[in-house]
Design a protein around this motif. Structure first.
Motif, PDB file in Angstrom:
ATOM      1  N   TRP A   1      36.688  37.752  32.369  1.00 24.73           N
ATOM      2  CA  TRP A   1      35.801  36.953  33.233  1.00 24.73           C
ATOM      3  C   TRP A   1      36.494  36.599  34.556  1.00 24.73           C
ATOM      4  O   TRP A   1      35.891  36.660  35.619  1.00 24.73           O
ATOM      5  CB  TRP A   1      35.391  35.688  32.499  1.00 24.73           C
ATOM      6  CG  TRP A   1      34.307  34.917  33.212  1.00 24.73           C
ATOM      7  CD1 TRP A   1      32.976  34.974  33.014  1.00 24.73           C
ATOM      8  CD2 TRP A   1      34.498  33.975  34.282  1.00 24.73           C
ATOM      9  NE1 TRP A   1      32.309  34.144  33.865  1.00 24.73           N
ATOM     10  CE2 TRP A   1      33.226  33.523  34.667  1.00 24.73           C
ATOM     11  CE3 TRP A   1      35.609  33.482  34.967  1.00 24.73           C
ATOM     12  CZ2 TRP A   1      33.039  32.607  35.669  1.00 24.73           C
ATOM     13  CZ3 TRP A   1      35.420  32.551  35.981  1.00 24.73           C
ATOM     14  CH2 TRP A   1      34.146  32.129  36.315  1.00 24.73           C
ATOM     15  N   ILE A   2      37.775  36.237  34.442  1.00 22.59           N
ATOM     16  CA  ILE A   2      38.514  35.847  35.659  1.00 22.59           C
ATOM     17  C   ILE A   2      38.594  37.026  36.609  1.00 22.59           C
ATOM     18  O   ILE A   2      38.424  36.887  37.832  1.00 22.59           O
ATOM     19  CB  ILE A   2      39.913  35.331  35.293  1.00 22.59           C
ATOM     20  CG1 ILE A   2      39.796  34.022  34.488  1.00 22.59           C
ATOM     21  CG2 ILE A   2      40.753  35.102  36.533  1.00 22.59           C
ATOM     22  CD1 ILE A   2      41.116  33.529  33.951  1.00 22.59           C
ATOM     23  N   PHE A   3      38.824  38.242  36.074  1.00 28.13           N
ATOM     24  CA  PHE A   3      38.883  39.394  36.975  1.00 28.13           C
ATOM     25  C   PHE A   3      37.519  39.667  37.611  1.00 28.13           C
ATOM     26  O   PHE A   3      37.412  39.881  38.815  1.00 28.13           O
ATOM     27  CB  PHE A   3      39.358  40.636  36.222  1.00 28.13           C
ATOM     28  CG  PHE A   3      39.191  41.904  37.017  1.00 28.13           C
ATOM     29  CD1 PHE A   3      38.158  42.789  36.750  1.00 28.13           C
ATOM     30  CD2 PHE A   3      40.043  42.171  38.081  1.00 28.13           C
ATOM     31  CE1 PHE A   3      37.999  43.923  37.512  1.00 28.13           C
ATOM     32  CE2 PHE A   3      39.892  43.303  38.834  1.00 28.13           C
ATOM     33  CZ  PHE A   3      38.848  44.187  38.552  1.00 28.13           C
ATOM     34  N   GLU A   4      36.478  39.641  36.778  1.00 23.63           N
ATOM     35  CA  GLU A   4      35.144  39.979  37.288  1.00 23.63           C
ATOM     36  C   GLU A   4      34.690  39.006  38.377  1.00 23.63           C
ATOM     37  O   GLU A   4      34.050  39.407  39.339  1.00 23.63           O
ATOM     38  CB  GLU A   4      34.148  39.984  36.138  1.00 23.63           C
ATOM     39  CG  GLU A   4      32.724  40.380  36.574  1.00 23.63           C
ATOM     40  CD  GLU A   4      31.757  40.394  35.402  1.00 23.63           C
ATOM     41  OE1 GLU A   4      30.550  40.546  35.644  1.00 23.63           O
ATOM     42  OE2 GLU A   4      32.229  40.271  34.250  1.00 23.63           O
ATOM     43  N   ASN A   5      35.034  37.722  38.240  1.00 20.70           N
ATOM     44  CA  ASN A   5      34.521  36.709  39.164  1.00 20.70           C
ATOM     45  C   ASN A   5      35.530  36.277  40.222  1.00 20.70           C
ATOM     46  O   ASN A   5      35.133  35.680  41.225  1.00 20.70           O
ATOM     47  CB  ASN A   5      34.058  35.474  38.373  1.00 20.70           C
ATOM     48  CG  ASN A   5      32.845  35.747  37.527  1.00 20.70           C
ATOM     49  OD1 ASN A   5      31.724  35.633  37.988  1.00 20.70           O
ATOM     50  ND2 ASN A   5      33.071  36.143  36.285  1.00 20.70           N
ATOM     51  N   ILE A   6      36.827  36.526  39.999  1.00 20.13           N
ATOM     52  CA  ILE A   6      37.836  36.094  40.978  1.00 20.13           C
ATOM     53  C   ILE A   6      38.750  37.249  41.353  1.00 20.13           C
ATOM     54  O   ILE A   6      38.877  37.617  42.523  1.00 20.13           O
ATOM     55  CB  ILE A   6      38.666  34.915  40.422  1.00 20.13           C
ATOM     56  CG1 ILE A   6      37.761  33.713  40.094  1.00 20.13           C
ATOM     57  CG2 ILE A   6      39.730  34.498  41.431  1.00 20.13           C
ATOM     58  CD1 ILE A   6      38.487  32.539  39.473  1.00 20.13           C
ATOM     59  N   GLY A   7      39.354  37.869  40.338  1.00 17.63           N
ATOM     60  CA  GLY A   7      40.337  38.913  40.612  1.00 17.63           C
ATOM     61  C   GLY A   7      39.748  40.104  41.343  1.00 17.63           C
ATOM     62  O   GLY A   7      40.413  40.734  42.173  1.00 17.63           O
ATOM     63  N   SER A   8      38.474  40.442  41.039  1.00 11.62           N
ATOM     64  CA  SER A   8      37.865  41.592  41.702  1.00 11.62           C
ATOM     65  C   SER A   8      37.739  41.374  43.203  1.00 11.62           C
ATOM     66  O   SER A   8      37.744  42.334  43.977  1.00 11.62           O
ATOM     67  CB  SER A   8      36.493  41.863  41.098  1.00 11.62           C
ATOM     68  OG  SER A   8      35.647  40.737  41.252  1.00 11.62           O
ATOM     69  N   SER A   9      37.623  40.128  43.627  1.00  9.32           N
ATOM     70  CA  SER A   9      37.577  39.859  45.071  1.00  9.32           C
ATOM     71  C   SER A   9      38.880  40.258  45.737  1.00  9.32           C
ATOM     72  O   SER A   9      38.896  40.730  46.880  1.00  9.32           O
ATOM     73  CB  SER A   9      37.296  38.370  45.314  1.00  9.32           C
ATOM     74  OG  SER A   9      36.046  38.002  44.799  1.00  9.32           O
ATOM     75  N   ALA A  10      39.990  40.071  45.013  1.00  3.91           N
ATOM     76  CA  ALA A  10      41.284  40.462  45.580  1.00  3.91           C
ATOM     77  C   ALA A  10      41.431  41.979  45.588  1.00  3.91           C
ATOM     78  O   ALA A  10      41.949  42.567  46.549  1.00  3.91           O
ATOM     79  CB  ALA A  10      42.418  39.814  44.788  1.00  3.91           C
ATOM     80  N   THR A  11      40.987  42.655  44.526  1.00  2.00           N
ATOM     81  CA  THR A  11      41.160  44.108  44.465  1.00  2.00           C
ATOM     82  C   THR A  11      40.314  44.813  45.519  1.00  2.00           C
ATOM     83  O   THR A  11      40.712  45.842  46.039  1.00  2.00           O
ATOM     84  CB  THR A  11      40.792  44.630  43.063  1.00  2.00           C
ATOM     85  OG1 THR A  11      39.434  44.289  42.786  1.00  2.00           O
ATOM     86  CG2 THR A  11      41.709  44.037  42.010  1.00  2.00           C
TER      87      THR A  11
END
Length: 716
Positions: A81-91
């Protein structure tokens, strides 16, 4: 010429010497003053640029860290969830390029960067930086909407970093313990050559660059790290306009001084001096008569003189510009703010005038460009594009940050014998067409526009008469039902049947009312009709959709409260609906008006959600009670899986914020069933009921009378 006596000659020689010395000292002083002013201005700009870098990253970090919906997932260390909603913005690297979480449920630091890898990793930020950030964040009270921001180097690149504790941020604060169980979120934005170039363009800074060490001879500003010491320096080229001006002016000034001194030394008679004084006075009077006092631009008289010159077909064009929403600025912030807006707009537009292009201010918020010479039409279109770019950066007016746009229309001379007045009239009509259709952009004159202008004039005249006599304006109600199929409230739509024109479509006469400045009076009249229903039906709950002009008017809230008090109607029976546009134009003033509405006892709702620009921050901060999803999204749910996902996300977000969700424009049972499965609270559309008069609404939906129904009035 008369021979001057020796005494007069001596006095004149002394006067010339004093004059030359004064001019020289004044020029040197002015040169130094201009250089100092430019230096101070550039320093102020670079400080603003640095603050803007930190503020943008800080706000993004707080938006994620204080997101109530994110808290349980972070506490559960749900990396997917953290990647989908936060981490993906960084990638993706669009808004941020680095995201790291640690502390709380995380045994170590985990993060993502825009290097093409989507798997979480540790060590993206060195431990020393994390330790410094940890000490800084420990000083911030628990349960407060705050964080820390600083600059730091990571993998050879300079980042703007911000850190906040992941928790529910109510802003009430509390004493921070030595240790707590909340996770920490760090977001970073990389400073690249492109971002520095854009920053330099935004703040009019030349040669903006980042240096590791403080330069010895150049201007610079330190960029502080987490420990408060400089980690880098912003350097830029110091402007020296005074010195440059002196270098350009020195030769002609020397020539003028020598020439003036020679002529005066030969002896200027009193008659000649008096004649010169008369010429100067006449010149200044002529200039003043052709110059706008507020902006210094040519005024209508100078504009008319320019148009009086003959021109051939295709070699002259008029670009007519009008500031959108200028009356609202005057009404809501004051005429001093309006004057500043006009001055600031004039300064920006003035940069675009040049050879073959004259800019004039001909009325309150109306400006015109006259473009002369070959290829007038493409040059005018390029000029309009340049106007959009020039007005892009926000304006700062008496503490309010606002974005301004202009309605633009143009006309090109189509015949050699065409008069300037006819050309201006055509450009004016094109501008009003652009103003009537907001978002259409530049509009060229055509015969269709001229006919539409005649029609709009007839509608305006009829509407003015309708506002002066009862009976022509009325309301039709469309049901809004709950999940059990029962009526919860109804939307009341404005209707007008003109004695001269017959039935006039609501979108048409409302657009004319906005253009003619009648929308406030029209809204007031419809509000009185609603008050009649409220007084006649004590159980009635009303939702009123008000225009931005009404909301921003200083006397709007006192006026409606006073009207309700005189008729004994509780403001708690009224819900005020706003569209997203009013929140974007001036968020600060909108927030103030909404706070006044809540204090007076009204509830509020956000209408047409998704058609404008509303962030989660707006929904949380403005205190809305309900949210209406626009028909454009509802219409796609049967045909598009992505549309279902979008609407489902909207409903989940609204419910997460405690908002009631209304879906508009439902036209069949399949749409209704699908939206109810997605969690829609209230539904509205032709499938459930077309607009009808109030007696029929009561007879069909509430045969026993109205008890808990709410009625919504739309003036748009």
């Amino acid at each position: 010429m008369h021979q001057l006596p020796s005494r007069i000659a001596a006095v004149m020689a002394g006067s010339i010497l004093v004059f030359v010395l004064t001019i020289g000292v004044s020029i040197l002083w002015m040169t130094r003053a201009l250089d100092d002013q430019a230096r101070d201005h550039s320093l102020h700009q670079i400080r603003s640029a640095r603050a803007n870098l930190l503020s943008q990253t800080r706000l993004i970090t707080l938006d994620y860290a204080k997101w109530e919906a994110a808290l349980p997932y972070v506490q559960a260390a749900d990396l997917d969830w953290i990647f989908e909603n936060i981490g993906s913005s960084a990638t993706t690297g669009e808004a941020i390029q680095l995201a790291v979480v640690w502390g709380g449920p995380f045994p170590g630091d985990i993060g993502w960067a825009d290097d093409g890898l989507v798997e979480p990793r540790s060590g993206l930020v060195d431990q020393a930086t994390l330790d410094l950030a940890e000490r800084r964040i420990a000083e911030i009270a628990i349960d407060s909407y705050d964080g820390v921001e600083f600059f730091g180097w990571q993998d050879g690149a300079l980042f703007v970093l911000a850190v906040a504790r992941v928790e529910e941020g109510t802003g009430e604060g509390g004493s921070a313990p030595a240790l707590d169980e909340a996770a920490r979120l760090l977001l970073g934005t990389r400073l690249t050559d492109d971002s520095l170039s854009r920053l330099g363009q935004d703040y009019l800074l030349s040669g903006l660059r980042v240096l590791h060490e403080m330069p010895a001879t150049q201007s610079s500003l330190p960029l502080l790290g987490a420990d408060g010491t400089p980690v880098a320096y912003l350097a830029w080229d110091m402007p020296r306009p005074g010195t440059a001006m002196l270098q350009r002016m020195l030769p002609p000034l020397l020539f003028i001084v020598l020439l003036t001194s020679g002529l005066t030394a030969l002896g200027m008679t009193l008659v000649r001096r008096n004649a010169q004084h008369l010429v100067v006075a006449e010149y200044h009077a002529s200039v003043a008569a052709r110059t706008d006092a507020m902006t210094g631009l040519p005024n209508r008289a100078a504009f008319n003189e320019a148009l009086a010159q003959p021109a051939r077909a295709g070699e002259r064009a008029v670009l007519f510009l009008d500031v959108n929403g200028f009356k609202r600025i005057n009404d809501s912030i004051g005429h001093a703010a309006g004057d500043q807006v006009i001055t600031d707009v004039a300064r920006r537009l003035e940069r675009l005038a040049g050879p073959g292009c004259i800019l004039a201010r001909i009325a309150g918020d109306e400006f015109v460009f006259v473009v002369t010479g070959p290829a007038a039409q493409p040059r005018t279109e390029r000029l309009a594009q340049a106007v959009d770019v020039e007005l892009g950066p926000p304006f700062s007016v008496l503490g309010h940050q606002m974005r301004l746009s202009m309605a633009m229309g143009y006309a090109v001379q189509d015949a050699d014998g065409m008069t300037g007045d006819a050309l201006v009239r055509q450009a004016d009509l094109a501008m009003y067409e652009a103003k009537r259709h907001k978002g259409r952009g530049l509009v060229a004159f055509s015969t269709v526009i001229e006919q539409a202008s005649r029609d709009a004039s007839l509608i305006e005249q009829g509407l003015r008469r309708a506002l002066e006599r009862p009976g022509e304006l009325s309301l039709a109600y469309q049901p809004i039902v709950g999940r059990d199929g029962r009526l919860v409230r109804a939307e009341a739509l404005a209707r007008w049947t003109s004695a001269e024109l017959g039935p006039v479509p609501a979108p048409r006469f409302i657009a004319v009312a906005e253009q003619a400045g009648l929308i406030v009076e029209l809204g007031r009249r419809l509000f009185q009709l609603v008050c009649d229903d409220l007084a006649a039906h004590p159980g009635l709950q009303v939702s009123i959709n008000i225009s931005p002009l009404q909301l921003m008017a200083p006397d709007f809230i006192p006026s409606v409260v006073g009207s309700l008090q005189r008729r004994g109607i509780d403001p708690g029976r009224i819900e005020v609906e706003l569209t997203e546009a009013v929140l974007v134009d001036d968020p600060r003033l909108a927030a103030e008006r909404l706070e006044e509405l809540h204090a007076a006892g009204f509830s509020t709702a956000l209408d047409d959600f998704g058609t404008g620009y509303s962030s989660i921050g707006y929904l949380k901060q403005m205190g809305f009670g309900s949210l209406k999803i626009d028909r454009s999204f509802v219409a796609e749910v049967e045909r598009s899986a992505s549309a279902v996902s979008v609407v489902n996300g909207m409903i989940m977000m609204a419910h997460g914020l405690g908002l009631c969700v209304v879906c508009e424009g439902i036209e069949n049972q399949e749409e209704l069933d699908l939206l109810r499965r997605l969690g829609c609270d209230l539904a509205q559309g032709y499938h459930l009921g077309r607009p009808m008069h109030l007696p029929r609404l009561i007879e069909h939906w509430l045969p026993d009378g109205i008890h808990e129904a709410a009625v919504e009035v739309a003036v748009a």
